[in-house]
Scaffold this motif. Structure first.
Motif, PDB file in Angstrom:
ATOM      1  N   CYS A   1      -6.685   0.939   4.821  1.00 44.96           N
ATOM      2  CA  CYS A   1      -7.172   2.222   4.303  1.00 44.96           C
ATOM      3  C   CYS A   1      -8.043   2.097   3.066  1.00 44.96           C
ATOM      4  O   CYS A   1      -8.565   3.089   2.561  1.00 44.96           O
ATOM      5  CB  CYS A   1      -6.015   3.171   4.032  1.00 44.96           C
ATOM      6  N   GLY A   2      -8.182   0.886   2.542  1.00 42.85           N
ATOM      7  CA  GLY A   2      -9.068   0.667   1.409  1.00 42.85           C
ATOM      8  C   GLY A   2      -8.498   1.006   0.052  1.00 42.85           C
ATOM      9  O   GLY A   2      -9.199   0.923  -0.961  1.00 42.85           O
ATOM     10  N   THR A   3      -7.228   1.383  -0.026  1.00 37.94           N
ATOM     11  CA  THR A   3      -6.603   1.702  -1.316  1.00 37.94           C
ATOM     12  C   THR A   3      -6.601   0.471  -2.208  1.00 37.94           C
ATOM     13  O   THR A   3      -6.336  -0.656  -1.757  1.00 37.94           O
ATOM     14  CB  THR A   3      -5.157   2.200  -1.103  1.00 37.94           C
ATOM     15  N   HIS A   4      -6.890   0.670  -3.529  1.00 39.74           N
ATOM     16  CA  HIS A   4      -6.905  -0.430  -4.496  1.00 39.74           C
ATOM     17  C   HIS A   4      -5.731  -0.301  -5.481  1.00 39.74           C
ATOM     18  O   HIS A   4      -5.354   0.803  -5.872  1.00 39.74           O
ATOM     19  CB  HIS A   4      -8.211  -0.424  -5.290  1.00 39.74           C
TER      20      HIS A   4
ATOM     21  N   GLN B   1      -8.874 -10.440  -9.595  1.00 39.61           N
ATOM     22  CA  GLN B   1      -9.405  -9.159  -9.139  1.00 39.61           C
ATOM     23  C   GLN B   1      -8.286  -8.230  -8.667  1.00 39.61           C
ATOM     24  O   GLN B   1      -7.110  -8.586  -8.680  1.00 39.61           O
ATOM     25  CB  GLN B   1     -10.396  -9.402  -7.986  1.00 39.61           C
ATOM     26  N   GLN B   2      -8.678  -7.049  -8.231  1.00 43.08           N
ATOM     27  CA  GLN B   2      -7.719  -6.070  -7.742  1.00 43.08           C
ATOM     28  C   GLN B   2      -7.188  -6.459  -6.356  1.00 43.08           C
ATOM     29  O   GLN B   2      -7.651  -7.401  -5.723  1.00 43.08           O
ATOM     30  CB  GLN B   2      -8.392  -4.699  -7.643  1.00 43.08           C
ATOM     31  N   PHE B   3      -6.159  -5.674  -5.920  1.00 49.21           N
ATOM     32  CA  PHE B   3      -5.607  -5.845  -4.576  1.00 49.21           C
ATOM     33  C   PHE B   3      -6.040  -4.648  -3.730  1.00 49.21           C
ATOM     34  O   PHE B   3      -6.064  -3.506  -4.206  1.00 49.21           O
ATOM     35  CB  PHE B   3      -4.083  -5.957  -4.626  1.00 49.21           C
TER      36      PHE B   3
ATOM     37  N   CYS C   1       0.854  -1.196   0.000  1.00 45.27           N
ATOM     38  CA  CYS C   1       0.000   0.000   0.000  1.00 45.27           C
ATOM     39  C   CYS C   1       0.887   1.242   0.000  1.00 45.27           C
ATOM     40  O   CYS C   1       1.795   1.358   0.841  1.00 45.27           O
ATOM     41  CB  CYS C   1      -0.907   0.003   1.232  1.00 45.27           C
ATOM     42  N   PRO C   2       0.665   2.178  -0.910  1.00 41.97           N
ATOM     43  CA  PRO C   2       1.507   3.388  -0.955  1.00 41.97           C
ATOM     44  C   PRO C   2       1.319   4.286   0.283  1.00 41.97           C
ATOM     45  O   PRO C   2       2.194   5.103   0.579  1.00 41.97           O
ATOM     46  CB  PRO C   2       1.018   4.096  -2.219  1.00 41.97           C
ATOM     47  N   ASN C   3       0.228   4.072   0.996  1.00 46.20           N
ATOM     48  CA  ASN C   3      -0.020   4.883   2.188  1.00 46.20           C
ATOM     49  C   ASN C   3       0.457   4.175   3.463  1.00 46.20           C
ATOM     50  O   ASN C   3       1.138   4.772   4.298  1.00 46.20           O
ATOM     51  CB  ASN C   3      -1.521   5.199   2.306  1.00 46.20           C
ATOM     52  N   CYS C   4       0.101   2.908   3.622  1.00 51.60           N
ATOM     53  CA  CYS C   4       0.392   2.173   4.870  1.00 51.60           C
ATOM     54  C   CYS C   4       1.672   1.342   4.805  1.00 51.60           C
ATOM     55  O   CYS C   4       2.159   0.867   5.844  1.00 51.60           O
ATOM     56  CB  CYS C   4      -0.783   1.248   5.208  1.00 51.60           C
ATOM     57  N   GLU C   5       2.170   1.094   3.552  1.00 54.23           N
ATOM     58  CA  GLU C   5       3.368   0.273   3.328  1.00 54.23           C
ATOM     59  C   GLU C   5       3.184  -1.154   3.826  1.00 54.23           C
ATOM     60  O   GLU C   5       4.133  -1.824   4.220  1.00 54.23           O
ATOM     61  CB  GLU C   5       4.613   0.912   3.967  1.00 54.23           C
ATOM     62  N   LYS C   6       1.934  -1.631   3.840  1.00 54.16           N
ATOM     63  CA  LYS C   6       1.639  -3.015   4.175  1.00 54.16           C
ATOM     64  C   LYS C   6       1.264  -3.755   2.892  1.00 54.16           C
ATOM     65  O   LYS C   6       0.710  -3.167   1.947  1.00 54.16           O
ATOM     66  CB  LYS C   6       0.458  -3.094   5.154  1.00 54.16           C
ATOM     67  N   HIS C   7       1.607  -5.067   2.843  1.00 50.69           N
ATOM     68  CA  HIS C   7       1.219  -5.837   1.668  1.00 50.69           C
ATOM     69  C   HIS C   7      -0.294  -5.909   1.567  1.00 50.69           C
ATOM     70  O   HIS C   7      -0.989  -6.172   2.557  1.00 50.69           O
ATOM     71  CB  HIS C   7       1.817  -7.252   1.731  1.00 50.69           C
ATOM     72  N   MET C   8      -0.797  -5.689   0.369  1.00 45.78           N
ATOM     73  CA  MET C   8      -2.233  -5.669   0.118  1.00 45.78           C
ATOM     74  C   MET C   8      -2.738  -7.086  -0.151  1.00 45.78           C
ATOM     75  O   MET C   8      -1.961  -7.978  -0.505  1.00 45.78           O
ATOM     76  CB  MET C   8      -2.541  -4.744  -1.062  1.00 45.78           C
ATOM     77  N   LYS C   9      -4.020  -7.304  -0.018  1.00 49.78           N
ATOM     78  CA  LYS C   9      -4.628  -8.607  -0.197  1.00 49.78           C
ATOM     79  C   LYS C   9      -5.468  -8.623  -1.474  1.00 49.78           C
ATOM     80  O   LYS C   9      -6.086  -7.621  -1.850  1.00 49.78           O
ATOM     81  CB  LYS C   9      -5.524  -8.948   0.996  1.00 49.78           C
ATOM     82  N   SER C  10      -5.493  -9.796  -2.123  1.00 53.21           N
ATOM     83  CA  SER C  10      -6.312  -9.942  -3.318  1.00 53.21           C
ATOM     84  C   SER C  10      -7.788  -9.962  -2.933  1.00 53.21           C
ATOM     85  O   SER C  10      -8.173 -10.557  -1.918  1.00 53.21           O
ATOM     86  CB  SER C  10      -5.942 -11.235  -4.044  1.00 53.21           C
TER      87      SER C  10
END
Length: 428
Positions: free
Chosen positions: A379-382, A372-374, A358-367
């Motif tokens: 924070c809900g960023t896609h 589909q998107q991540f 995540c560009p805001n939280c710097e945590k790995h995002m989930k599929s």
């Protein structure tokens, strides 16, 4: 005078260096030995060699050369394994008056004998042309090595050299299991390495300087100077030693290697250094051998092999991948380069895909589902897809070699390398 001798042994026994050691003692009745005897290893890929393809040369100051010649020939007749089909002894005698004219001729002949394939007739023609005193037995193939050894003695400044302390068994013990205290070899190695090498193989826990054939050699310690090899030999605990000799040699010098401009130049029964790019992933075939191919700058490809006897070296080779830039040293057989050493000059990048951060939280995002998107849970960023990133390779650039248990006589161990431009990883 210089005396060259070759091809007196067989696969079942005897050793040309043992004959050289005997003559070192016996010829003192006819004069004075002037310098270290030479042990010269010739082209290691020759199929009709007996074991190590070694010739010897002695240099003697004498006023009775005819007596010396007669004595040497009689000892060759007595001790050479002439009954063996592959044994074809040759003896050559170079008188001092001919040193100057034969120095360049035999110097060139030495290089050819170590790096190329020489026919018997070539040696015989040279002997006839320069009226060299000689004696060939059976087909006289040993004349090739005998001439080459004389060429080495005439041109000591022209080739890199090392030394070997060779200890010999009592004759009644030939052909029986050697009685040695293995730990004494490891102790000698601990106290003299890197001045000596290839005494033991630490990784594989093997003593490698003791032969397994029925020849007279008990052990051979290799190193940089006569002093260091003799010091190491003095630490060895074993059965009684009948005699010993310290030889100046071309072992551990890479004298056999030719520089190949491309893979198309490579011929069987020759040894090369070849630069190229790994073009296929290594694969392990039946027998545990590891095979891969490289491509040169002109698009030519050649198969390369790390055979099973190279042991742990194969694990390194398995880490190569297409795009790696390498320089290989080895011998060609059946169109395949048998690797002795490898310089890894540049590693190809290795990539993998992973979930984006995540560009805001710097945590790995989930599929959010297959295809589909991540999404960032916090924070809900896609983000639309996975990202491609480079992975550190489990491999470093540098020089690597096969372990001591698999090393050829002529291959230069990395402990002798003086380069500072690249990492060196000696096998121990």
């Amino acid at each position: 005078m210089i005396i060259g001798i070759d091809d007196t042994d067989s696969n079942e026994g005897m050793c040309t260096t043992y004959l050289g050691a005997l003559l070192l003692e016996e010829l003192q009745a006819y004069g004075a030995v002037e310098t270290f005897p030479l042990l010269v290893r010739l082209n290691p890929t020759i199929p009709y060699k007996t074991r190590g393809n070694a010739a010897v040369a002695l240099k003697l100051k004498t006023v009775c050369p005819e007596k010396v010649i007669a004595h040497v020939i009689s000892r060759v007749e007595e001790l050479a394994r002439i009954e063996c089909e592959k044994t074809n002894p040759g003896v050559v005698f170079i008188l001092e008056k001919d040193y100057k004219i034969l120095k360049p001729v035999l110097g060139n002949f030495l290089e050819e004998a170590v790096r190329n394939v020489i026919e018997i007739q070539e040696a015989k023609s040279l002997i006839k042309e320069f009226e060299i005193s000689s004696k060939g037995f059976k087909n006289g193939r040993g004349l090739i090595g005998a001439l080459a050894a004389c060429g080495a003695m005439l041109n000591p400044e022209e080739w890199d050299h090392t030394f070997e302390h060779l200890a010999y068994r009592q004759k009644e013990r030939w052909g029986t299991p050697r009685e040695i205290e293995k730990e004494s070899f490891f102790e000698a190695d601990r106290k003299t390495y890197p001045g000596t090498w290839d005494t033991v193989d630490l990784t594989n826990r093997l003593v490698v300087c003791v032969p397994h054939s029925a020849d007279p050699v008990l052990f051979g310690i290799r190193g940089e100077t006569p002093t260091i090899v003799t010091e190491a030999a003095s630490m060895i605990k074993s059965e009684p030693v009948e005699r010993f000799a310290v030889y100046r040699t071309n072992q551990g010098t890479d004298m056999h290697l030719l520089s190949a401009a491309n893979a198309a130049e490579i011929r069987d029964m020759h040894s090369y250094m070849l630069e190229g790019m790994v073009s296929a992933f290594p694969k392990t075939i039946h027998g545990g051998h590891v095979i891969f191919s490289i491509r040169d700058n002109e698009g030519n490809e050649i198969d390369c092999a790390a055979f099973e006897p190279t042991k742990n070296f194969r694990a390194l080779v398995r880490k190569l991948m297409p795009g790696d830039k390498v320089v290989l040293s080895g011998s060609a057989s059946s169109g395949t380069l048998n690797i002795e050493k490898i310089e890894i000059k540049k590693l190809a990048p290795l990539h993998k895909e992973e979930n984006p951060k995540c560009p805001n939280c710097e945590k790995h995002m989930k599929s959010t589902g297959q295809g589909q998107q991540f999404r960032c849970k916090k924070c809900g960023t896609h983000v639309p897809s996975k990202v491609r990133c480079e992975v550190k390779r489990d491999l470093e650039t540098g020089l690597y070699e096969v372990p001591p248990c698999a090393r050829r006589h002529l291959a230069k161990p990395l402990v002798r390398e003086k380069r500072s431009d690249i990492g060196i990883h000696p096998a121990r």
